[in-house]
Design a protein around this motif. Structure first.
Motif, mmCIF file in Angstrom:
data_model
loop_
_atom_site.group_PDB
_atom_site.id
_atom_site.type_symbol
_atom_site.label_atom_id
_atom_site.label_comp_id
_atom_site.label_asym_id
_atom_site.label_seq_id
_atom_site.Cartn_x
_atom_site.Cartn_y
_atom_site.Cartn_z
ATOM 1 N N UNK A 1 0.807 -1.221 0.000
ATOM 2 C CA UNK A 1 0.000 0.000 0.000
ATOM 3 C C UNK A 1 0.837 1.268 0.000
ATOM 4 N N UNK A 2 2.136 1.118 -0.078
ATOM 5 C CA UNK A 2 3.010 2.293 -0.040
ATOM 6 C C UNK A 2 3.577 2.621 -1.417
ATOM 7 N N UNK A 3 2.947 2.146 -2.471
ATOM 8 C CA UNK A 3 3.398 2.456 -3.821
ATOM 9 C C UNK A 3 4.380 1.452 -4.395
ATOM 10 N N UNK A 4 4.708 0.376 -3.666
ATOM 11 C CA UNK A 4 5.646 -0.641 -4.145
ATOM 12 C C UNK A 4 4.896 -1.967 -4.286
ATOM 13 N N UNK A 5 4.921 -2.523 -5.504
ATOM 14 C CA UNK A 5 4.207 -3.783 -5.778
ATOM 15 C C UNK A 5 5.150 -4.824 -6.385
ATOM 16 N N UNK A 6 6.436 -4.766 -6.040
ATOM 17 C CA UNK A 6 7.453 -5.654 -6.619
ATOM 18 C C UNK A 6 7.166 -7.119 -6.276
ATOM 19 N N UNK A 7 7.319 -7.977 -7.297
ATOM 20 C CA UNK A 7 7.085 -9.417 -7.155
ATOM 21 C C UNK A 7 8.407 -10.143 -6.999
ATOM 22 N N UNK A 8 8.466 -11.088 -6.043
ATOM 23 C CA UNK A 8 9.630 -11.964 -5.870
ATOM 24 C C UNK A 8 9.240 -13.379 -6.289
ATOM 25 N N UNK A 9 10.085 -13.978 -7.140
ATOM 26 C CA UNK A 9 9.851 -15.338 -7.615
ATOM 27 C C UNK A 9 11.120 -16.141 -7.343
ATOM 28 N N UNK A 10 11.026 -17.118 -6.439
ATOM 29 C CA UNK A 10 12.201 -17.883 -6.034
ATOM 30 C C UNK A 10 12.365 -19.126 -6.901
ATOM 31 N N UNK A 11 13.611 -19.636 -6.927
ATOM 32 C CA UNK A 11 13.923 -20.890 -7.628
ATOM 33 C C UNK A 11 13.320 -20.907 -9.037
ATOM 34 N N UNK A 12 13.706 -19.925 -9.841
ATOM 35 C CA UNK A 12 13.091 -19.790 -11.161
ATOM 36 C C UNK A 12 13.436 -20.988 -12.044
ATOM 37 N N UNK A 13 12.480 -21.385 -12.863
ATOM 38 C CA UNK A 13 12.598 -22.502 -13.791
ATOM 39 C C UNK A 13 12.635 -21.971 -15.219
ATOM 40 N N UNK A 14 13.123 -22.791 -16.166
ATOM 41 C CA UNK A 14 13.060 -22.364 -17.570
ATOM 42 C C UNK A 14 11.641 -22.032 -18.016
ATOM 43 N N UNK A 15 10.641 -22.714 -17.445
ATOM 44 C CA UNK A 15 9.253 -22.435 -17.820
ATOM 45 C C UNK A 15 8.756 -21.098 -17.294
ATOM 46 N N UNK A 16 9.531 -20.423 -16.434
ATOM 47 C CA UNK A 16 9.133 -19.103 -15.925
ATOM 48 C C UNK A 16 9.428 -17.989 -16.919
ATOM 49 N N UNK A 17 10.101 -18.315 -18.007
ATOM 50 C CA UNK A 17 10.365 -17.308 -19.036
ATOM 51 C C UNK A 17 9.053 -16.874 -19.678
ATOM 52 N N UNK A 18 8.841 -15.544 -19.747
ATOM 53 C CA UNK A 18 7.612 -15.024 -20.336
ATOM 54 C C UNK A 18 7.374 -13.587 -19.913
ATOM 55 N N UNK A 19 6.126 -13.146 -20.033
ATOM 56 C CA UNK A 19 5.734 -11.771 -19.710
ATOM 57 C C UNK A 19 4.913 -11.763 -18.422
#
Length: 329
Positions: free
Chosen positions: A102-120
């Motif tokens: 709620x403070x203007x920051x909406x950053x997403x964290x994605x751990x242990x990324x996989x090749x299938x995580x490639x995209x938009x």
């Protein structure tokens, strides 16, 4: 007259400005450049916004596979009514850098990324009544993967004067690896005029092959995450030598066949000479042989002259004598 028109013009202008004023709007800010993260690491997808957060504030992150439209996005998580709700296949690996956002920051964290995580990835902020913008931010993420061990293969006419195509392909690798071929050992690499290499497809074409083209060739697949290689042995044959060898073998087989035939013929002749002469297979009578009846009568007379009694001839003897010779008186 001019004094009367001036207030009217000012009022009309002010009304036009009020009608065209967009009012409060949601502004979403994301990086303009694509992001990348090594496989197995954590990716942070930065998203910020500006709006006056109210009880109707909603934040949603979604994912779009490469080549798909935004309308086919899949939810990752959303925040509404003060609560965070992860969802979908990435729910266990997805979280917000700041919660609540709620403070203007909406950053997403994605751990242990996989090749299938490639995209938009789509950062969508919705805060009614701020409806004057779409409130969307798009981030392209590439998961970096080192090249897998490539597979080497060869096709073509691998003989003197022919052409050969060597191929090298890795099933995995992001960004897409580039391929380079080199010949191993002390023998020089074929000249540029007799070889064509495509670093994108991993194909090496060798033309006008000679016996000197034989050897071991190595392909190396490389990207910013690492490299991997495979090797292939090229054996160039000379058809003319094969024809000469075939003629020599044929001649040797011909000589061997003639030798065996001559040996069998000589052996047959020797066996024929050693074999005894067989008796004549026709009549048993000879020109110098005496008739049976005559011989027996002569024998009887000789015995009578020696003082022996004369034995009368048997019926069989007489019959034989009559059939073959005249009666002796």
């Amino acid at each position: 007259m001019a004094r009367l028109l001036r207030p009217l013009l000012c009022g009309a202008l002010l009304g036009f400005i009020c009608m065209t004023d967009p009012g409060p709007a949601v502004e979403v800010h994301v990086p303009a450049e694509p992001l990348s993260a090594p496989v197995g690491k954590t990716a942070e997808l930065t998203c910020s916004y500006s709006t006056s957060v109210t009880d109707t504030f909603v934040l949603e992150w979604s994912f779009v596979q490469p080549g798909k439209p935004i309308s086919e996005s899949h939810p990752i998580l959303y925040f509404t009514s003060g609560h965070l709700y992860p969802t979908g296949s990435k729910a266990k690996r997805a979280s917000l850098l700041q919660n609540p956002p709620t403070a203007g920051v909406a950053t997403l964290k994605l751990t242990d990324v996989h090749p299938s995580d490639t995209g938009t990835y789509v950062c969508h902020v919705n805060n009614p009544p701020d409806f004057y913008t779409n409130g969307l931010g798009l981030i392209n993420l590439t998961v970096l993967v080192p090249p897998s061990n490539p597979s080497c293969s060869q096709t073509g006419q691998i003989s003197v004067g022919g052409s050969a195509a060597l191929r090298c392909t890795s099933s995995e690798g992001a960004p897409r690896p580039v391929y380079n071929w080199a010949r191993l050992g002390s023998s020089p690499t074929p000249s540029a005029g007799s070889m064509m290499q495509d670093e994108v497809s991993g194909q090496l074409i060798l033309t006008n092959l000679s016996l000197a083209s034989s050897g071991t060739y190595r392909c190396v697949a490389t990207n910013q995450m690492g490299s991997a290689s495979c090797e292939l042995t090229l054996s160039v044959t000379d058809p003319s030598k094969g024809r000469v060898a075939g003629a020599v073998i044929g001649a040797l087989l011909g000589v061997l066949f003639l030798s065996i035939a001559a040996f069998c013929l000589i052996r047959f002749q020797k066996d024929r000479k050693k074999r005894p002469t067989e008796a004549y297979g026709g009549s048993d009578l000879r020109e110098d042989a005496m008739a049976p009846g005559l011989s027996e009568q002569t024998s009887v007379r000789a015995d009578s002259s020696n003082g022996l009694l004369e034995r009368p001839p048997s019926a069989s003897t007489v019959t034989t004598s009559k059939s073959k010779l005249p009666m002796v008186v």
